[in-house]
Design an enzyme around this catalytic site. Sequence first.
Site, PDB file in Angstrom:
ATOM      1  N   ARG A 114       0.666  -1.254   0.174  1.00 33.71           N
ATOM      2  CA  ARG A 114       0.036   0.222   0.126  1.00 33.71           C
ATOM      3  C   ARG A 114       0.838   1.143  -0.234  1.00 33.71           C
ATOM      4  O   ARG A 114       0.344   2.181  -0.210  1.00 33.71           O
ATOM      5  CB  ARG A 114      -1.109   0.060   1.547  1.00 33.71           C
ATOM      6  CG  ARG A 114      -1.782   1.106   1.070  1.00 33.71           C
ATOM      7  CD  ARG A 114      -3.283   0.983   1.944  1.00 33.71           C
ATOM      8  NE  ARG A 114      -3.309   0.116   3.036  1.00 33.71           N
ATOM      9  CZ  ARG A 114      -2.804   0.154   4.150  1.00 33.71           C
ATOM     10  NH1 ARG A 114      -1.956   1.317   4.574  1.00 33.71           N
ATOM     11  NH2 ARG A 114      -2.633  -0.675   5.105  1.00 33.71           N
ATOM     12  N   TYR A 138     -13.809  19.117 -14.374  1.00 34.58           N
ATOM     13  CA  TYR A 138     -14.470  18.041 -14.215  1.00 34.58           C
ATOM     14  C   TYR A 138     -15.351  17.633 -13.539  1.00 34.58           C
ATOM     15  O   TYR A 138     -15.487  17.925 -12.214  1.00 34.58           O
ATOM     16  CB  TYR A 138     -13.167  16.860 -14.103  1.00 34.58           C
ATOM     17  CG  TYR A 138     -13.674  15.347 -14.255  1.00 34.58           C
ATOM     18  CD1 TYR A 138     -13.667  14.979 -15.677  1.00 34.58           C
ATOM     19  CD2 TYR A 138     -13.709  14.385 -13.512  1.00 34.58           C
ATOM     20  CE1 TYR A 138     -14.168  13.705 -16.129  1.00 34.58           C
ATOM     21  CE2 TYR A 138     -13.878  13.110 -13.737  1.00 34.58           C
ATOM     22  CZ  TYR A 138     -14.318  12.855 -15.048  1.00 34.58           C
ATOM     23  OH  TYR A 138     -14.697  11.414 -15.335  1.00 34.58           O
ATOM     24  N   ASP A 173      -5.717  20.754 -13.155  1.00 32.28           N
ATOM     25  CA  ASP A 173      -5.897  19.461 -13.954  1.00 32.28           C
ATOM     26  C   ASP A 173      -5.574  19.640 -15.296  1.00 32.28           C
ATOM     27  O   ASP A 173      -6.217  20.227 -15.943  1.00 32.28           O
ATOM     28  CB  ASP A 173      -7.316  19.189 -13.618  1.00 32.28           C
ATOM     29  CG  ASP A 173      -7.662  17.797 -14.165  1.00 32.28           C
ATOM     30  OD1 ASP A 173      -7.011  17.199 -15.040  1.00 32.28           O
ATOM     31  OD2 ASP A 173      -8.631  17.034 -13.833  1.00 32.28           O
ATOM     32  N   LYS A 228      -5.786   8.725 -19.613  1.00 32.40           N
ATOM     33  CA  LYS A 228      -6.115   9.406 -20.871  1.00 32.40           C
ATOM     34  C   LYS A 228      -5.049   9.294 -21.689  1.00 32.40           C
ATOM     35  O   LYS A 228      -4.192   8.272 -21.927  1.00 32.40           O
ATOM     36  CB  LYS A 228      -6.516  10.806 -20.675  1.00 32.40           C
ATOM     37  CG  LYS A 228      -7.840  10.885 -19.679  1.00 32.40           C
ATOM     38  CD  LYS A 228      -9.043  10.298 -19.977  1.00 32.40           C
ATOM     39  CE  LYS A 228     -10.153  10.034 -18.830  1.00 32.40           C
ATOM     40  NZ  LYS A 228     -10.487  11.324 -18.259  1.00 32.40           N
TER      41      LYS A 228
HETATM   42  C1  PLP Z   1     -10.827  11.431 -16.823  1.00 32.13           C
HETATM   43  C2  PLP Z   1     -10.653  12.658 -15.983  1.00 32.13           C
HETATM   44  C3  PLP Z   1     -10.665  12.808 -14.645  1.00 32.13           C
HETATM   45  C4  PLP Z   1     -10.898  11.500 -13.993  1.00 32.13           C
HETATM   46  O1  PLP Z   1      -9.778  10.249 -14.137  1.00 32.13           O
HETATM   47  P1  PLP Z   1     -10.005   8.945 -13.993  1.00 32.13           P
HETATM   48  O2  PLP Z   1      -8.848   8.242 -14.122  1.00 32.13           O
HETATM   49  O3  PLP Z   1     -11.426   8.562 -14.919  1.00 32.13           O
HETATM   50  O4  PLP Z   1     -10.337   8.928 -12.706  1.00 32.13           O
HETATM   51  C5  PLP Z   1     -10.143  14.069 -14.123  1.00 32.13           C
HETATM   52  N1  PLP Z   1     -10.111  15.015 -14.811  1.00 32.13           N
HETATM   53  C6  PLP Z   1     -10.181  15.023 -16.127  1.00 32.13           C
HETATM   54  C7  PLP Z   1     -10.007  16.376 -16.674  1.00 32.13           C
HETATM   55  C8  PLP Z   1     -10.474  13.842 -16.951  1.00 32.13           C
HETATM   56  O5  PLP Z   1     -10.650  13.883 -18.166  1.00 32.13           O
END
Ligand code: PLP
Length: 403
Positions: free
Chosen positions: A69, A122, A194, A219
Site C-alpha cells: 500500500r 471535471y 488538472d 487518458k
Molecule cells: C477523466 C478525467 C478525470 C478523472 O480521471 P479517472 O482516471 O477517470 O478517474 C479527471 N479530470 C479530467 C480532466 C479527466 O478527463
Amino acid sequence: MSDHEILPNRGCAPPRLSTLAVHAGEERLKPGNAITDAIFCTATYTFPDTQAVLDFVEQEEQTREEYGRYGNPTEKVAERKLAALEGGESAVLFATGMAAVTGLLLAKLKAGDEIILFNECYHRTRQFCREHLTKFGIRTHEIPACDYDRMEAAIGPSTKLLVSESPTNPHLSVVDLERFAELGRRHGVETLIDATLGTPYNVRPLETGVDYVLHSCTKYLAGHNDMLAGVVIGSEEKMAEVRELRGILGAINSPHNFYLLLRGLKTFELRMQRHNENGQALAEFLHAHPRVEKVFYPGLPSHPYHEIARRTMKGFGGLLTFQIKGADWRRTADVVDRVRIPRIGPSLGGVESIIEQPSLMSYHSYTQEQREAVGIFDNMIRVSCGIENPEDLVADFAQALDS
Ligand SMILES: *Cc1c(COP(=O)(O)O)cnc(C)c1O
C-alpha cells in the site's frame, strides 16, 4: 547523482521530452539484465534479519519498500518518469484520476477552509467538492471559467486552493496559466491545474508557477484505453503529505498497471504529435463544413481562447467538440452512428478515436435547463481523436455528415 537520472551529455542541452519519456526514472541495469522494468507482484516486502528492520525504520530516506500500500519498485520508476516529464520534483501515483483529485484535496484541506473552482472543471471533481467536502466543513465557490476578476474577488482569509482544468472539457477553454498562478501567489493561496487534456507535451503549468499539476493518466499519459491511473506532481515538500495520506486511503494501482503505464509512456511524445495533428485536421474540416454550427478547438482562430492557446500551448490536443446546425439529439445521434472509425464511449486520450454526445453520456442525469446552464446542448458531439491516419478520420466524418 543516482543512476536513474539521465545525465546530459557534456556540452549538450538537458534531455528533451521524448528522451525523458523513454529513459527518465529508470535504472540503467535492471533485475535480470532486462531492458524493460519488471512487474513486482507482491503485497509485502521481506527483510533478511531484525537489524535490517531496525535500519529501515530508523532511516530517513527510504531506498526499499515495506508494504504494497506504501509503494512498489515499478511504481517508483513511473513516478520518477512522470515527474521528469512534467519538470516537477515529486509525483504521487493514484489508482485513478479521481483518486488523485480526492487524495490531494483531502490531504490539503481542513474544516473551515474554502476552495475556488472554475466551473468547467471535471464534473466529478465539482461533485466531490459540492456533495462530499461540505460534509467536512469545507466550502467550495464555483466561478465561471477564466473569469480571473471574479475568482480574485472570491478569495478570502479561509481560501486555501484555486482549482482549474486547462484546457477544459468539453468546451476547450484555455486558462492563462501565468495569470492564474500569479493570482494565487499574490494572495498566498496554492494553485492546482488538472492538465489531463493538455498533457506535459502541450502545457507546462509548473513552469508558470502553479503549485500542483494533476493528470488522469488513464487518458493521454497511459494512452491506450487499457488502464486507469492518476497522478499529482509538485515540490517534494508539498507532496510529502499527499504521499502519506495515499498510504492511508489505499487508492493505489496494481503492479501490472505500473508496467502498462511505463509501456504507454515510452511513445508519449510520438502519440501527442499525432493527436495534435489529427485534432487540428478534423477541427479545420468540421469548421468549414456547411452542416456544422460551431467547433470548440483552441487551434482554430475562431475559438475565443485561440490567442492564449497560441501563446501558452505547444499543440492543441486531440479533443474537440462540435455542434450540428439545427439538429435535435436524434439527428445528432445519426452522425455519431454513421462514423466508422471512432467508437462510441466515454473517455479520451487513447490511441483509438472515441465519439460521444455529452448530453446523453456525462450529462445524462442533468435536466435540460441544468445542461444548458453549463453550455451542454443536444446537438453537441465530442470527439477524442486517436492516432489513426488524419485523412482517414476526415474522410470518415465527411461521409457521416454528407450521407
Ligand atoms: C477523466 C478525467 C478525470 C478523472 O480521471 P479517472 O482516471 O477517470 O478517474 C479527471 N479530470 C479530467 C480532466 C479527466 O478527463
